[in-house]
Enzyme design. Structure first.
Site, PDB file in Angstrom:
ATOM      1  N   LYS A  67     -66.166 -31.482 -52.595  1.00 18.88           N
ATOM      2  CA  LYS A  67     -65.250 -32.287 -52.326  1.00 18.88           C
ATOM      3  C   LYS A  67     -64.885 -33.652 -53.191  1.00 18.88           C
ATOM      4  CE  LYS A  67     -63.075 -29.855 -48.147  1.00 18.88           C
ATOM      5  NZ  LYS A  67     -63.170 -30.655 -47.324  1.00 18.88           N
ATOM      6  N   ARG A 104     -72.307 -19.611 -49.750  1.00 16.58           N
ATOM      7  CA  ARG A 104     -70.939 -20.093 -50.744  1.00 16.58           C
ATOM      8  C   ARG A 104     -70.553 -19.498 -51.953  1.00 16.58           C
ATOM      9  NH1 ARG A 104     -70.837 -25.039 -48.915  1.00 16.58           N
ATOM     10  NH2 ARG A 104     -69.996 -25.933 -49.723  1.00 16.58           N
ATOM     11  N   GLU A 133     -61.397 -29.037 -42.728  1.00 19.96           N
ATOM     12  CA  GLU A 133     -61.705 -30.686 -42.456  1.00 19.96           C
ATOM     13  C   GLU A 133     -60.744 -30.956 -43.569  1.00 19.96           C
ATOM     14  OE1 GLU A 133     -65.013 -32.956 -42.811  1.00 19.96           O
ATOM     15  OE2 GLU A 133     -63.714 -34.760 -42.220  1.00 19.96           O
TER      16      GLU A 133
HETATM   17  P1  ATP Z   1     -67.146 -31.124 -46.940  1.00 21.80           P
HETATM   18  O1  ATP Z   1     -67.204 -30.732 -45.800  1.00 21.80           O
HETATM   19  O2  ATP Z   1     -68.217 -31.273 -47.643  1.00 21.80           O
HETATM   20  O3  ATP Z   1     -65.838 -32.159 -47.371  1.00 21.80           O
HETATM   21  P2  ATP Z   1     -66.313 -28.174 -47.262  1.00 21.80           P
HETATM   22  O4  ATP Z   1     -66.179 -27.884 -48.712  1.00 21.80           O
HETATM   23  O5  ATP Z   1     -67.428 -27.713 -45.860  1.00 21.80           O
HETATM   24  O6  ATP Z   1     -66.470 -29.793 -47.840  1.00 21.80           O
HETATM   25  P3  ATP Z   1     -64.748 -27.271 -44.940  1.00 21.80           P
HETATM   26  O7  ATP Z   1     -62.996 -28.381 -44.875  1.00 21.80           O
HETATM   27  O8  ATP Z   1     -65.343 -28.029 -44.141  1.00 21.80           O
HETATM   28  O9  ATP Z   1     -65.115 -27.842 -46.738  1.00 21.80           O
HETATM   29  O10 ATP Z   1     -64.906 -25.748 -45.870  1.00 21.80           O
HETATM   30  C1  ATP Z   1     -64.183 -25.608 -44.453  1.00 21.80           C
HETATM   31  C2  ATP Z   1     -64.673 -23.733 -44.340  1.00 21.80           C
HETATM   32  O11 ATP Z   1     -64.405 -23.698 -45.774  1.00 21.80           O
HETATM   33  C3  ATP Z   1     -66.114 -24.016 -43.787  1.00 21.80           C
HETATM   34  O12 ATP Z   1     -66.285 -22.585 -42.819  1.00 21.80           O
HETATM   35  C4  ATP Z   1     -66.686 -24.154 -45.261  1.00 21.80           C
HETATM   36  O13 ATP Z   1     -68.011 -22.971 -45.451  1.00 21.80           O
HETATM   37  C5  ATP Z   1     -66.137 -23.171 -45.978  1.00 21.80           C
HETATM   38  N1  ATP Z   1     -66.540 -23.469 -47.944  1.00 21.80           N
HETATM   39  C6  ATP Z   1     -66.590 -24.199 -47.867  1.00 21.80           C
HETATM   40  N2  ATP Z   1     -67.161 -24.221 -49.886  1.00 21.80           N
HETATM   41  C7  ATP Z   1     -66.969 -23.138 -49.912  1.00 21.80           C
HETATM   42  C8  ATP Z   1     -67.649 -22.443 -50.459  1.00 21.80           C
HETATM   43  N3  ATP Z   1     -68.262 -23.094 -51.864  1.00 21.80           N
HETATM   44  N4  ATP Z   1     -67.958 -21.525 -50.504  1.00 21.80           N
HETATM   45  C9  ATP Z   1     -67.446 -20.564 -49.114  1.00 21.80           C
HETATM   46  N5  ATP Z   1     -66.582 -20.880 -48.335  1.00 21.80           N
HETATM   47  C10 ATP Z   1     -66.788 -22.471 -47.969  1.00 21.80           C
HETATM   48 MG    MG Z   2     -67.611 -28.418 -44.082  1.00 18.13          MG
END
Ligand code: ATP
Ligand code: MG
Length: 569
Positions: A281, A271, A44
Site C-alpha cells: 500500500k 498471501r 485498515e
Molecule cells: P498494511 O498492513 O501494510 O497497511 P495490508 O496489505 O496488510 O497492508 P490490511 O488492510 O491490513 O492491509 O489488510 C487486510 C487483510 O487483507 C489482512 O487480513 C491481510 O492479511 C489481507 N491481505 C493483505 N494483503 C494481502 C495479500 N497480498 N494477499 C492476501 N491477503 C492479503
Molecule cells: Mg495489515
C-alpha cells in the site's frame, strides 16, 4: 487445537476443501464454540483494496458462506494518522462489487477503544503491564536478537499505582507523542521476539475519523486484533502467513478475556504476490501521490477499483483466486494467469464489434457510390443466445494500417496489391493498388469487390486466407482508445531493492489513440460496465470516469493473446 497440530495440516485440498475449510469443518464437527462459525475481513482504511485483499475477502466471506456462518467487515482503524473515510467508502464498494455482503455487521476496532482501555487498566492493576518512558530507539536496542535475550527496561518494575496514574495521564494528553508507551510485562528472554514486552499503547495526538479527540492513546495491532475478534464473537480469524509469529501473542491477549466455551482462533494462509506488480500500500500510495498514475483507480493499478475500471469482472478475479488456491507456502503467482482468467470470462460474454485503431482508407472502386448495405454481424459466436446486429457497408471503408503491405513478406495473408481478402461479414475484395504521399506513406488503398461473395450467398463459400475487420468511413464514429499494458516491466517488481522504483515502470503502460474509428452499433450502445471484443484486437470497456456520449473513451482490458510470452522467451 495446538500450534503443532495446526502445522501438520496439509495445504492440499482434501475432499474438495482447502486446508482452512478443512480446519473449519473439523471445528464445527467437534462442536467448538457451540457450533458457531464467524469470520471477519479486517482492512485498515489507509488505502484502496488490491487484488491481494480480494484473495483474503474470498477466503473470509467464502468460508462463512460455504458453512452457513457469517463474516463481519471490521475496519482496523487504530492509526488515525494514515486513515481516512474516503478509504472506508471505497472498501465497502469494492467488497460489494466482488459479490460479498456483511449485512449489518460493519464494525470498527475503534468501537472497542473503551473495552480495550479497560482491559489495559485491569492488566496494569494485575501487574501485567507498565509504562515505559524510554525512547523507541532505546526500546528497540534492548529487544535483543532471536539468539540473544533482551534487556529489561529500567521502568519495568515501577509500582502499579504509578503505572495507573501515568497511563491515565497519557490518555488525558499530558505527555508528548513518543515520550511514553504502555508495554505488556511478559518475558524479555522469550524465544519469540513478539513476547519481549510488546507495546500495547502509544500516544497519538491526531484526531481520529470516528472518535475525534476522545483518545490520546491508541492500541497497537497486537493488542487490538485478537480482542476485537473476541468482542465480535469471531471464531476463525483468518489472516496471512506473516502473522504466524504473532499467533502466540494473539492467544496470550485473548486468554485475558476468553474461556473454554468460546475462544477465537487464528489461521494463516499464503498471501498473494503477483509478477510485474507491487501490492504494498505504501508503494501504491506513492504512485498516486506522485501522479505517476491517474489515482487509485487508474486502470493499470492492481487495486480492485483499478481492475474494475480496466474492465476486469468479479467472476474473473474469483476464478483466478480459485486457480491459485490457498496454501501455507509463500509463492509468487504469474500475472498471465490473471490475464488468462479475464480472457476466458470475456470470451464467453463480450459482444463482438468492429473498431479500427490505426485507420487507413480503402475505396471499393466498383461499388456504387450512394449504396449502403447492412451486414448481419454475430454478437458472440460463443453464445447462441447473443443474437446479431447490423453493420453498415459502403464504398469507402477504414481498415488497420498494419493490415496492408505493398511489398509483403511471404505468408502475409492480409491486404496486398493483387491479393484477395475477406472483409468480415461482407465481401471478398481484391486489392488493385494504392496512393501514397510525397514521403511514401499510404494514403488510400483501392479494391474491387466480388458481388457474389456476400455472406449467405453461394460465392461466400469461396476460400481466401485472410479475413480483416473494417468500418464504413461514412457511418463510423470517432473514439479515444487507451491501450493499457502492465505497469511494471520487471518480473519481480515488488522485490527489487537495488534500483529506484521509478526505473521499474513500463514506459509503454498506456498509449492513447485519439481517433480510432468505431462502428455505429458500438457508439450507440456502449455503457459503463459493458464489455466488448474489438475483433482481432482485444477486449475493451468504456472508461467510467472519462467516457461521455459526445466523446467516447475505451480502455483496453486485455489483448486477445498473451504477447508478453513471446517477448520474454
Ligand atoms: P498494511 O498492513 O501494510 O497497511 P495490508 O496489505 O496488510 O497492508 P490490511 O488492510 O491490513 O492491509 O489488510 C487486510 C487483510 O487483507 C489482512 O487480513 C491481510 O492479511 C489481507 N491481505 C493483505 N494483503 C494481502 C495479500 N497480498 N494477499 C492476501 N491477503 C492479503
Ligand atoms: Mg495489515
Amino acid at each position: 487445537m495446538s500450534e503443532s497440530e495446526n502445522k501438520e495440516l496439509t495445504p492440499e485440498k482434501e475432499g474438495g476443501l482447502n486446508f482452512v475449510e478443512q480446519i473449519v469443518a473439523d471445528d464445527l464437527k467437534a462442536g467448538k464454540n457451540g457450533g458457531r462459525l464467524s469470520t471477519r475481513f479486517p482492512p485498515e482504511p489507509n488505502g484502496y483494496l488490491h487484488i491481494g485483499h480480494a484473495k483474503a475477502i474470498c477466503m473470509d466471506f467464502g468460508v462463512a458462506e460455504k458453512f452457513g456462518g457469517t463474516c463481519n467487515l471490521r475496519f482496523d482503524d487504530t492509526n488515525p494518522v494514515k486513515e481516512d473515510v474516503e478509504y472506508v467508502d471505497s472498501i465497502r464498494e469494492d467488497i460489494h462489487w466482488l459479490g460479498f455482503d456483511w449485512g449489518d455487521r460493519e464494525y470498527y476496532a475503534s468501537d472497542y477503544f473503551l473495552q480495550l482501555y479497560e482491559l489495559a487498566i485491569r492488566m496494569i492493576k494485575e501487574g501485567k503491564a507498565y509504562v515505559d518512558e524510554q525512547t523507541s530507539e532505546q526500546i528497540a536496542e534492548q529487544k535483543g536478537t532471536p539468539t540473544q535475550p533482551g534487556v529489561e527496561s529500567p521502568y519495568r518494575n515501577r509500582p502499579v499505582e504509578e503505572n495507573l496514574d501515568l497511563f491515565q495521564r497519557m490518555n488525558a494528553g499530558e505527555f508528548e507523542e513518543g515520550s511514553m508507551v504502555l508495554r505488556a510485562k511478559i518475558d524479555m528472554s522469550s524465544s519469540n521476539m513478539h513476547f519481549r514486552d510488546p507495546i500495547m499503547y502509544r500516544i497519538i495526538k491526531h484526531p481520529h475519523h470516528r472518535t475525534g479527540d476522545k483518545w490520546k492513546v491508541y492500541p497497537m495491532y497486537d493488542f487490538a486484533h485478537g480482542q476485537s475478534d473476541y468482542f465480535e464473537g469471531v471464531t476463525h480469524s483468518i489472516c496471512t502467513l506473516e502473522f504466524v509469529p504473532h499467533r502466540p501473542l494473539y492467544e496470550y491477549f485473548v486468554k485475558e478475556l476468553a474461556d473454554e466455551s468460546y475462544c477465537p482462533r487464528q489461521i494463516e494462509f499464503n498471501r498473494l504476490n503477483l509478477t510485474y506488480t507491487v501490492l504494498s500500500k505504501r508503494k501504491l500510495l506513492q504512485l498516486v501521490k506522485e501522479g505517476l498514475v491517474d489515482g487509485w483507480d487508474d486502470p493499470r493499478m492492481p487495486t480492485i477499483s483499478g481492475l474494475r475500471r480496466r474492465g476486469y469482472t468479479p467472476e474473473s478475479i474469483k476464478s483466478f483466486i480459485n486457480r491459485i488456491g490457498y496454501t501455507k507456502y509463500e509463492a509468487v503467482n504469474d500475472i498471465s494467469l490473471l490475464e488468462y482468467s479475464i480472457r476466458e470470462d470475456l470470451n464467453k460474454h463480450a459482444t463482438r464489434v468492429c473498431a479500427v485503431i490505426n485507420p487507413v482508407k480503402v475505396v471499393i472502386t466498383n461499388y456504387p457510390e450512394d449504396l449502403t448495405e447492412y451486414m448481419e454481424m454475430e454478437n458472440n459466436p460463443e453464445d447462441s443466445q447473443a443474437g446479431t446486429h447490423k453493420m453498415p457497408f459502403s464504398r469507402e471503408l477504414y481498415i488497420e494500417r498494419d493490415d496492408f503491405m505493398e511489398n509483403p513478406p511471404k505468408k502475409f495473408f492480409r491486404m496486398t496489391p493483387g491479393g484477395e481478402v475477406r472483409l468480415k461479414g461482407a465481401y471478398i475484395v481484391k486489392c488493385t493498388g494504392c496512393k501514397k504521399d510525397a514521403d511514401g506513406n499510404v494514403e488510400e488503398i483501392y479494391c474491387e469487390y466480388d458481388a457474389d461473395t456476400k455472406s449467405g450467398m453461394p460465392g461466400s463459400m469461396r476460400k481466401v486466407k485472410g479475413t480483416l475487420h473494417w468500418v464504413s468511413a461514412r457511418h463510423c464514429m470517432d473514439a479515444e482508445v487507451r491501450l493499457y499494458d502492465r505497469l511494471f516491466n520487471v518480473e519481480n517488481a515488488s522485490e527489487v531493492k537495488d534500483r529506484d522504483f521509478h526505473e521499474l515502470l513500463n514506459p509503454d503502460s498506456m498509449k492513447v489513440v485519439e481517433h480510432a474509428k468505431i462502428e455505429p452499433f458500438l457508439a450507440e450502445n456502449a455503457k459503463p460496465g459493458d464489455h466488448f471484443q474489438f475483433q482481432r484486437i482485444g477486449y475493451f470497456t468504456p472508461d467510467k470516469k472519462d467516457s461521455r456520449p459526445e466523446h467516447l473513451v475505451f480502455n483496453r482490458t486485455i489483448t486477445l493473446k498473451d504477447s508478453w510470452q513471446k517477448i520474454n522467451k
